[in-house]
Design a protein around this motif. Structure first.
Motif, mmCIF file in Angstrom:
data_model
loop_
_atom_site.group_PDB
_atom_site.id
_atom_site.type_symbol
_atom_site.label_atom_id
_atom_site.label_comp_id
_atom_site.label_asym_id
_atom_site.label_seq_id
_atom_site.Cartn_x
_atom_site.Cartn_y
_atom_site.Cartn_z
ATOM 1 N N LEU A 12 -6.251 1.103 11.735
ATOM 2 C CA LEU A 12 -6.992 0.647 10.562
ATOM 3 C C LEU A 12 -6.861 -0.862 10.422
ATOM 4 O O LEU A 12 -5.847 -1.448 10.819
ATOM 5 C CB LEU A 12 -6.440 1.305 9.281
ATOM 6 N N ASP A 13 -7.871 -1.470 9.846
ATOM 7 C CA ASP A 13 -7.803 -2.880 9.484
ATOM 8 C C ASP A 13 -7.345 -2.935 8.022
ATOM 9 O O ASP A 13 -8.145 -2.778 7.100
ATOM 10 C CB ASP A 13 -9.180 -3.524 9.650
ATOM 11 N N VAL A 14 -6.035 -3.114 7.795
ATOM 12 C CA VAL A 14 -5.460 -3.118 6.447
ATOM 13 C C VAL A 14 -5.346 -4.556 5.968
ATOM 14 O O VAL A 14 -4.637 -5.373 6.583
ATOM 15 C CB VAL A 14 -4.078 -2.440 6.432
ATOM 16 N N ARG A 15 -6.045 -4.871 4.882
ATOM 17 C CA ARG A 15 -6.059 -6.241 4.365
ATOM 18 C C ARG A 15 -5.460 -6.254 2.953
ATOM 19 O O ARG A 15 -6.124 -5.877 1.982
ATOM 20 C CB ARG A 15 -7.490 -6.790 4.336
ATOM 21 N N THR A 16 -4.200 -6.629 2.866
ATOM 22 C CA THR A 16 -3.540 -6.743 1.565
ATOM 23 C C THR A 16 -3.858 -8.109 0.956
ATOM 24 O O THR A 16 -4.368 -9.005 1.642
ATOM 25 C CB THR A 16 -2.028 -6.564 1.701
ATOM 26 N N GLU A 17 -3.517 -8.244 -0.317
ATOM 27 C CA GLU A 17 -3.833 -9.455 -1.081
ATOM 28 C C GLU A 17 -5.300 -9.846 -0.894
ATOM 29 O O GLU A 17 -5.647 -11.025 -0.794
ATOM 30 C CB GLU A 17 -2.911 -10.609 -0.679
ATOM 31 N N SER A 18 -6.145 -8.826 -0.847
ATOM 32 C CA SER A 18 -7.591 -9.016 -0.680
ATOM 33 C C SER A 18 -8.302 -8.241 -1.784
ATOM 34 O O SER A 18 -8.283 -7.005 -1.794
ATOM 35 C CB SER A 18 -8.054 -8.527 0.692
ATOM 36 N N GLU A 19 -8.918 -8.978 -2.701
ATOM 37 C CA GLU A 19 -9.563 -8.362 -3.854
ATOM 38 C C GLU A 19 -11.073 -8.299 -3.643
ATOM 39 O O GLU A 19 -11.717 -9.326 -3.390
ATOM 40 C CB GLU A 19 -9.258 -9.157 -5.121
ATOM 41 N N GLU B 84 1.603 -2.844 8.033
ATOM 42 C CA GLU B 84 1.604 -3.015 9.481
ATOM 43 C C GLU B 84 1.707 -1.668 10.208
ATOM 44 O O GLU B 84 0.930 -1.376 11.125
ATOM 45 C CB GLU B 84 2.773 -3.918 9.899
ATOM 46 N N ILE B 85 2.679 -0.838 9.781
ATOM 47 C CA ILE B 85 2.878 0.448 10.453
ATOM 48 C C ILE B 85 1.691 1.373 10.185
ATOM 49 O O ILE B 85 1.202 2.062 11.104
ATOM 50 C CB ILE B 85 4.192 1.095 9.967
ATOM 51 N N PHE B 86 1.207 1.382 8.950
ATOM 52 C CA PHE B 86 0.071 2.239 8.601
ATOM 53 C C PHE B 86 -1.165 1.836 9.401
ATOM 54 O O PHE B 86 -1.894 2.693 9.942
ATOM 55 C CB PHE B 86 -0.200 2.121 7.099
ATOM 56 N N GLY B 87 -1.422 0.531 9.506
ATOM 57 C CA GLY B 87 -2.579 0.057 10.262
ATOM 58 C C GLY B 87 -2.500 0.394 11.730
ATOM 59 O O GLY B 87 -3.493 0.806 12.338
ATOM 60 N N LYS B 88 -1.313 0.258 12.294
ATOM 61 C CA LYS B 88 -1.165 0.534 13.723
ATOM 62 C C LYS B 88 -1.274 2.025 14.026
ATOM 63 O O LYS B 88 -1.935 2.428 14.981
ATOM 64 C CB LYS B 88 0.179 -0.015 14.208
ATOM 65 N N ARG B 89 -0.621 2.854 13.194
ATOM 66 C CA ARG B 89 -0.629 4.297 13.465
ATOM 67 C C ARG B 89 -2.033 4.871 13.412
ATOM 68 O O ARG B 89 -2.402 5.722 14.238
ATOM 69 C CB ARG B 89 0.284 5.000 12.462
ATOM 70 N N PHE B 90 -2.836 4.417 12.463
ATOM 71 C CA PHE B 90 -4.171 5.003 12.285
ATOM 72 C C PHE B 90 -5.304 4.078 12.737
ATOM 73 O O PHE B 90 -6.472 4.369 12.479
ATOM 74 C CB PHE B 90 -4.370 5.380 10.809
ATOM 75 N N ILE C 86 0.853 -1.185 0.000
ATOM 76 C CA ILE C 86 0.000 0.000 0.000
ATOM 77 C C ILE C 86 0.890 1.236 0.000
ATOM 78 O O ILE C 86 2.086 1.173 0.334
ATOM 79 C CB ILE C 86 -0.936 0.045 1.227
ATOM 80 N N SER C 87 0.312 2.353 -0.387
ATOM 81 C CA SER C 87 0.944 3.669 -0.238
ATOM 82 C C SER C 87 2.407 3.668 -0.675
ATOM 83 O O SER C 87 3.282 4.089 0.061
ATOM 84 C CB SER C 87 0.831 4.132 1.221
ATOM 85 N N TYR C 88 2.656 3.207 -1.908
ATOM 86 C CA TYR C 88 4.028 3.194 -2.415
ATOM 87 C C TYR C 88 4.206 4.293 -3.481
ATOM 88 O O TYR C 88 3.240 4.830 -4.020
ATOM 89 C CB TYR C 88 4.408 1.828 -2.978
#
Length: 817
Positions: free
Chosen positions: A72-79, A64-70, A37-39
């Motif tokens: 958020l439930d960040v789910r990669t490899e999820s279409e 991991e860092i983005f989810g923890k800081r804000f 994400i966010s690259y």
């Protein structure tokens, strides 16, 4: 409140962070189909080229860092594979292939765009890549590291395509750029793109325009790229940069409204046709602020702004309106920078919007401060109000800050007059007291206030040179070096003393190097009674860049010459080379300085001349070819062009034209005998048929050959009336040099010519004009004999001995008749 966000790059990630800042208690789930994400999407080409060496620096945040800081439930490899608008839920497939549903209160779609990959034969062959995400980047990088790649083809000359071409070049790969259009960088006009064309070719890029790929073939040695024209290129790899399209499949299957361009239709709050669903980024279609028509804008800055606005509207209830984007973009192309904002001239023409344009050439900073680099600016604006429509810049330094200023004026519905009032920070290392942005505004203001009437390079392609006077007001040295065919040279500082040499009965088209002297000349001409005067926008600099792009044959170095980039040059400069700095000088300054330096050294010695003029490499190569001196090397880095020349022992040097036009023919017609006039026009038409430039110079009695049959009344003194009484009134009254017999011989000659199908003198004269033969009447002879310009054919221009000598110097045949 439960928010779902589809897409974790740019707009999606921005919206997620903003939503959390707005609502600490909300449930926020971010779905991303890929691993990251966010690259830094725009940094991918530079990682491939090795400019960015650390791969990890491409990632702004890890999941991991983005989810923890804000929180958020960040789910990669999820279409997200479907959306049920009625049930307000989505269906998700995870990396293991498992599917599950997730409900929402508000949904944001930010799936971006996908590369265009046409169904051409062989397009799925190994070694053919697109570049859109980190996985694409890793695949290309691995291929380069594991294969012996010597040649690459980039299909598409847009921003990403040219950035990839540069970065492959940094890997010591020979690059061919293929573009279906007649130019690269289609968001800019041809006059801007032409400068990029020259720069690419100087770097050794094989640029193929107006070419379309029809298939690919995998061979034992690599790949074959086949073109519609029949051309075939062998290569080791291919990068497809044909373009992108909105990734709208999710919206289409859900039943959301999609526009004519394929983007999701959103309102001013970035809300879709479903009030609970919003969309941002490359996937949306939104009205252009200038045209009011929907358009697609694949740029990161608007996507991030849209993410912030959408988050506020989702959490606060539609409180922020999106103003739209005007399409501000910038790209690094080797040492040059090209940038655009708003609407170019070709887009305005397509939209049937009345406009005017101007081209200016300025320095990035004060010319007297070291490091000043050229910058070309084109702006478009409303012909009546001066509203600024667009701007394009190509240069080496300071392009970024100037394009941002133009963009702000356009976004706030400003005019060219606002460009004049912008307050710029000034110090010699950064700008000049009159910043290039202000200069562009001043020139546009002169056009709107009718102080200057511009004409453009395209007009010269169809301009009837017999119906206008094309006036070059550069110095004699500049004119001798290269000029526009058919132009008459009167330097600006000598113009007032030679006004009588310029016909007043037809328009005067003026040009100089960049436009300033042409403007001053037009003011002088109008102030002295000339009615229709136009000045070439951008001057000869723009014209020559475009003409060279249309006919890109560049004189080559000697076989042992080395053309490469200074940054990559490993060899030491030979001892004893005289280095001359000509930076800051405009053409023909660098060439003249090169000539002077060559004159001062002994045969066999060398001169290295460094210039900031982009056309210097082409001009110096052509100059060496014509003068016989040996071109040793040409190099370029950061807007500095270097040529090393070895003085030839056999030839003397003179500054000659570096144009590729053939040698001309010049005839002086002194006689008004019918038979001699006939012979003159037979020779002139024959010479014109060979493609060379032909000039007829009429002096003394020869002036009678080009008199009108029906003349206007003109006031003459007693001597003029005497000459008029004694001399033939027009060509029909010309006598034979022998056997005239009181006019009987003349009539017999014309009768026999008619009977045997030989054209008359008047017909030959007309054919000569149609063949582009230039007619010049001697000013001194006219004064002595009391002949006025109005008595001569309209196509005749008036000149003196200097005019004849300039034409004679360009010719390899000079006849006196």
């Amino acid at each position: 409140m439960k928010y779902l966000i589809v897409g974790g790059v740019a707009g999606g990630a921005t919206a997620a962070a903003r939503l959390r800042r707005n609502d600490e208690q909300a449930e926020i789930i971010l779905f991303e189909k890929g691993k990251y994400i966010s690259y830094a999407n725009c940094g991918l080409p530079y990682y491939i080229g090795g400019i960015i060496q650390d791969r990890e620096k491409l990632f702004v945040q890890t999941p991991e860092i983005f989810g923890k800081r804000f929180n958020l439930d960040v789910r990669t490899e999820s279409e997200v594979i479907s959306v049920d608008l009625g049930q307000k839920r989505v269906l998700v497939r995870n990396g293991k292939g498992e599917e599950y549903a997730e409900s929402y209160d508000k949904l944001l779609l930010s799936p971006g765009a996908i590369p265009v990959r046409p169904p051409l034969p062989g397009i799925d062959s190994e070694g053919i890549f697109t570049l859109r995400n980190v996985d694409d980047t890793d695949d290309i990088k691995k291929f380069l590291q594991t294969r012996d790649v010597k040649k690459a083809v980039v299909v598409g000359g847009g921003f990403i395509g040219l950035e990839m071409a540069e970065n492959l070049w940094h890997n010591n790969i020979r690059v061919s750029v293929i573009e279906m259009a007649d130019q690269v960088m289609t968001p800019v006009d041809y006059s801007t793109a032409a400068i990029i064309h020259e720069h690419l070719r100087q770097k050794g890029v094989d640029l193929l325009l107006n070419e379309s790929v029809i298939s690919f073939e995998r061979t034992a040695s690599g790949l074959k790229v086949n073109f519609k024209s029949g051309r075939v290129i062998d290569t080791d790899m291919v990068i497809l940069s044909i373009g992108v399209r909105p990734n709208n499949s999710l919206a289409v299957s859900a039943g959301l409204k999609v526009g004519e361009r394929g983007g999701i239709v959103v309102d001013k709050f970035l809300r879709t046709s479903d009030e609970s669903v919003y969309a941002v980024g490359d996937v949306i279609e939104y009205p252009h602020p200038l045209t009011g028509k929907p358009w697609l804008n694949f740029l990161a800055v608007p996507a991030n702004r849209q993410g912030r606005i959408a988050a506020d509207n989702m959490s606060k209830g539609n409180v922020v309106m999106y103003e739209g984007a005007v399409g501000t973009a910038i790209a690094k192309v080797f040492d040059m920078t090209v940038a655009t904002t708003g609407l170019p001239a070709k887009r305005l023409a397509q939209e049937s919007i009345d406009y005017c344009s101007s081209i200016t050439h300025s320095g990035s900073n004060a010319g007297y401060y070291p490091g000043a680099a050229p910058m070309s600016i084109k702006i478009t604006f409303d012909r009546l109000t001066g509203k600024l429509y667009g701007a394009q810049i190509v240069g080496y330094q300071g392009v970024d800050k100037r394009i941002d200023q133009f963009a702000q004026v356009i976004k706030h519905n400003g005019t060219v007059y606002d460009l004049m009032t912008l307050e710029h920070a000034y110090a010699p290392p950064f700008s000049s007291a009159k910043d290039p942005v202000a200069i562009a505004g001043y020139v546009a203001g002169n056009i709107l206030e009718k102080k200057m009437n511009p004409f453009y390079w395209r007009e010269l392609k169809t301009l009837d040179r017999n119906k206008v006077t094309l006036l070059d007001v550069r110095t004699a040295d500049e004119f001798a070096l290269c000029s526009i065919e058919g132009a008459k040279n009167i330097p600006l500082d000598e113009l007032r003393e030679h006004l009588d040499e310029i016909p007043r009965n037809k328009p005067v088209y003026v040009y100089c190097a960049v436009g300033l002297r042409g403007y001053l000349a037009s003011c002088i001409l109008k102030g002295n009674g000339f009615q229709e005067v136009k000045n070439l926008s951008g001057g000869y600099k723009t014209y020559s860049a475009v003409m060279h792009s249309l006919s890109p044959e560049i004189p080559q170095c000697e076989p042992d010459a080395v053309i490469q980039d200074i940054d990559n040059q490993k060899a030491q400069k030979p001892v004893g080379v005289l280095t001359v700095d000509a930076c800051g000088l405009q053409c023909p300054g660098p060439i003249l300085k090169l000539k002077k330096s060559i004159d001062e050294i002994a045969p066999g010695e060398r001169v290295e001349l460094i210039s900031s003029d982009p056309g210097f490499l082409r001009d110096s190569a052509a100059w060496c070819k014509q003068t016989g001196h040996k071109l040793i090397a040409q190099t370029e880095a950061s807007g500095r062009f270097s040529t090393v020349v070895e003085k030839n022992v056999k030839k003397d040097v003179d500054v000659q034209s570096v144009c590729s036009t053939p040698k001309g023919k010049t005839f002086i017609l002194f006689s008004d005998d019918l038979d001699k006039a006939l012979a003159t026009f037979v020779l002139a038409n024959g010479a014109a048929a060979t493609g060379g430039k032909v000039t007829l110079f009429f002096t003394f009695w020869g002036l009678n050959v080009i008199k009108k049959e029906i003349k206007p009344k003109v006031k003459k003194d007693i001597f003029g009336r005497m000459f008029g009484f004694m001399l033939p009134s027009d060509s029909l009254k010309l006598k034979l040099s022998k056997m005239n017999m009181g006019g009987l011989g003349r009539r017999m000659m014309r009768f026999l010519m008619s009977k045997k199908g030989v054209d008359s003198l008047e017909s030959m004269r007309r054919q000569a004009l149609e063949n582009g033969v230039e007619f010049i009447a001697c000013q001194m002879s006219m004064d002595v004999m009391g002949i006025h310009p109005e008595e001569l054919l309209d196509e005749v221009s008036v000149g003196g001995v200097a005019t004849y000598m300039a034409k004679a110097d360009e010719s390899n045949v000079n006849l006196f008749i």
